[in-house]
Enzyme design. Structure first.
Site, PDB file in Angstrom:
ATOM      1  NE  ARG A  98      -7.829  -2.147   7.451  1.00 56.98           N
ATOM      2  CZ  ARG A  98      -6.516  -2.029   7.632  1.00 56.98           C
ATOM      3  NH1 ARG A  98      -5.759  -1.626   6.640  1.00 56.98           N
ATOM      4  NH2 ARG A  98      -5.955  -2.306   8.793  1.00 56.98           N
ATOM      5  CG  ASP A 124       6.130   6.035   6.675  1.00 56.09           C
ATOM      6  OD1 ASP A 124       6.222   7.179   6.213  1.00 56.09           O
ATOM      7  OD2 ASP A 124       6.017   5.808   7.886  1.00 56.09           O
ATOM      8  CG  ASP A 145      -5.757   1.011   9.387  1.00 56.60           C
ATOM      9  OD1 ASP A 145      -4.626   1.088   8.886  1.00 56.60           O
ATOM     10  OD2 ASP A 145      -5.962   0.687  10.562  1.00 56.60           O
ATOM     11  CE  LYS A 201       3.040   8.770   4.337  1.00 54.55           C
ATOM     12  NZ  LYS A 201       2.736   8.901   5.760  1.00 54.55           N
ATOM     13  CB  VAL A 208      -2.787   9.049   3.008  1.00 56.15           C
ATOM     14  CG1 VAL A 208      -2.330  10.372   2.445  1.00 56.15           C
ATOM     15  CG2 VAL A 208      -1.696   7.986   2.897  1.00 56.15           C
ATOM     16  CG  ASP A 262      -0.321  -0.201   2.540  1.00 55.49           C
ATOM     17  OD1 ASP A 262       0.899  -0.457   2.590  1.00 55.49           O
ATOM     18  OD2 ASP A 262      -1.024  -0.103   3.569  1.00 55.49           O
TER      19      ASP A 262
HETATM   20  P1  5GP Z   1       7.339   1.396   6.811  1.00 57.78           P
HETATM   21  O1  5GP Z   1       8.013   0.163   7.312  1.00 57.78           O
HETATM   22  O2  5GP Z   1       7.645   1.710   5.375  1.00 57.78           O
HETATM   23  O3  5GP Z   1       7.601   2.568   7.709  1.00 57.78           O
HETATM   24  O4  5GP Z   1       5.830   1.109   7.039  1.00 57.78           O
HETATM   25  C1  5GP Z   1       4.897   0.915   6.066  1.00 57.78           C
HETATM   26  C2  5GP Z   1       3.567   0.689   6.750  1.00 57.78           C
HETATM   27  O5  5GP Z   1       3.239   1.769   7.663  1.00 57.78           O
HETATM   28  C3  5GP Z   1       2.474   0.698   5.704  1.00 57.78           C
HETATM   29  O6  5GP Z   1       2.274  -0.576   5.142  1.00 57.78           O
HETATM   30  C4  5GP Z   1       1.289   1.210   6.513  1.00 57.78           C
HETATM   31  O7  5GP Z   1       0.668   0.141   7.199  1.00 57.78           O
HETATM   32  C5  5GP Z   1       1.890   2.160   7.546  1.00 57.78           C
HETATM   33  N1  5GP Z   1       1.821   3.569   7.087  1.00 57.78           N
HETATM   34  C6  5GP Z   1       2.840   4.369   6.750  1.00 57.78           C
HETATM   35  N2  5GP Z   1       2.402   5.590   6.348  1.00 57.78           N
HETATM   36  C7  5GP Z   1       1.052   5.529   6.437  1.00 57.78           C
HETATM   37  C8  5GP Z   1       0.004   6.481   6.140  1.00 57.78           C
HETATM   38  O8  5GP Z   1       0.199   7.618   5.718  1.00 57.78           O
HETATM   39  N3  5GP Z   1      -1.276   6.029   6.326  1.00 57.78           N
HETATM   40  C9  5GP Z   1      -1.573   4.795   6.805  1.00 57.78           C
HETATM   41  N4  5GP Z   1      -2.861   4.489   6.952  1.00 57.78           N
HETATM   42  N5  5GP Z   1      -0.601   3.874   7.097  1.00 57.78           N
HETATM   43  C10 5GP Z   1       0.693   4.244   6.902  1.00 57.78           C
END
Ligand code: 5GP
Length: 199
Positions: free
Chosen positions: A187, A125, A181, A153, A175, A122
């Site tokens: 969702r 981050d 969510d 991002k 977002v 999805d």
């Molecule tokens: P990462 O390991 O890249 O930091 O984490 C990714 C996960 O963090 C995504 O799969 C999601 O579950 C959550 N996440 C990161 N940014 C967002 C956001 O802006 N909105 C939502 N709903 N979840 C996010």
């Protein structure tokens, strides 16, 4: 900028209870990516994957729960034969900061050797979840591993990770919608919206 604790998704206390429709609507600040824009980008990505992998064994691996809507639409935009599989990976956080520990809470139920694995995510981050998932899946002897993410991002990145395909790049805000969510709500929104932390 004040962040809700978006790793636990429970930092916003108003999301800890059952919300009314009115309360949920107040949390939708603005539409960031429309349903039509998402559909057009997925059609393009589906064509690209179909051309690139035509005639090869493809396994689409969706990371639950956030990517389930994207997976449903992306697999139907791919005309080449493909199979689907699901796994659940969770990042664990210390307060609002990622501790960098990623745990597979539901693993694939199949062997991936002999497949070109395309991870369907999805949002990227910090990059930690996918960095770990890619490493784990590469260790299982697939033909290849690539990553398609709906959202990226890059300004939040904490590890050196780049998706092979990112449909949309967004700035640093939280977002919701289209599978993403907050406290398990939103969702089912058909678009991507910015979450309103004040509402
Ligand atoms: P990462 O390991 O890249 O930091 O984490 C990714 C996960 O963090 C995504 O799969 C999601 O579950 C959550 N996440 C990161 N940014 C967002 C956001 O802006 N909105 C939502 N709903 N979840 C996010």
């Amino acid at each position: 900028m004040v962040y809700l604790n978006y790793k636990t998704k429970r930092g916003d206390s108003t999301m800890d209870k059952i919300c009314t429709q009115e309360e949920l609507n107040r949390k939708i600040k603005r539409v960031v990516i429309t349903q039509e824009e998402i559909a057009a980008a997925i059609e393009k990505a589906g064509k690209q994957i179909s051309e690139q992998y035509d005639g090869k064994p493809i396994l689409l691996v969706s990371i639950l729960k956030g990517a389930f809507v994207f997976m449903a639409d992306l697999c139907r935009a791919i005309s080449a034969p493909c199979e689907v599989a699901f796994m659940c990976a969770k990042s664990y956080y210390d307060g609002t900061e990622s501790s960098g520990v990623v745990k597979i809470t539901m693993d694939l139920d199949r062997d991936i050797s002999g497949y070109h694995v395309i991870i369907v995510e999805d949002i990227v981050d910090t990059g930690r979840t996918l960095n770990d998932v890619v490493r784990i899946l590469k260790g299982r002897n697939p033909l290849s591993v690539s990553v398609v993410t709906l959202l990226d991002k890059p300004s939040r990145r904490l590890v050196d990770f780049k998706a092979d395909v990112a449909l949309f790049t967004i700035p640093d805000f939280f977002v919701i919608g289209y599978g993403l969510d907050c406290g398990e709500y939103f969702r089912n929104l058909p678009y991507i919206a910015e979450y309103n932390q004040e509402g």
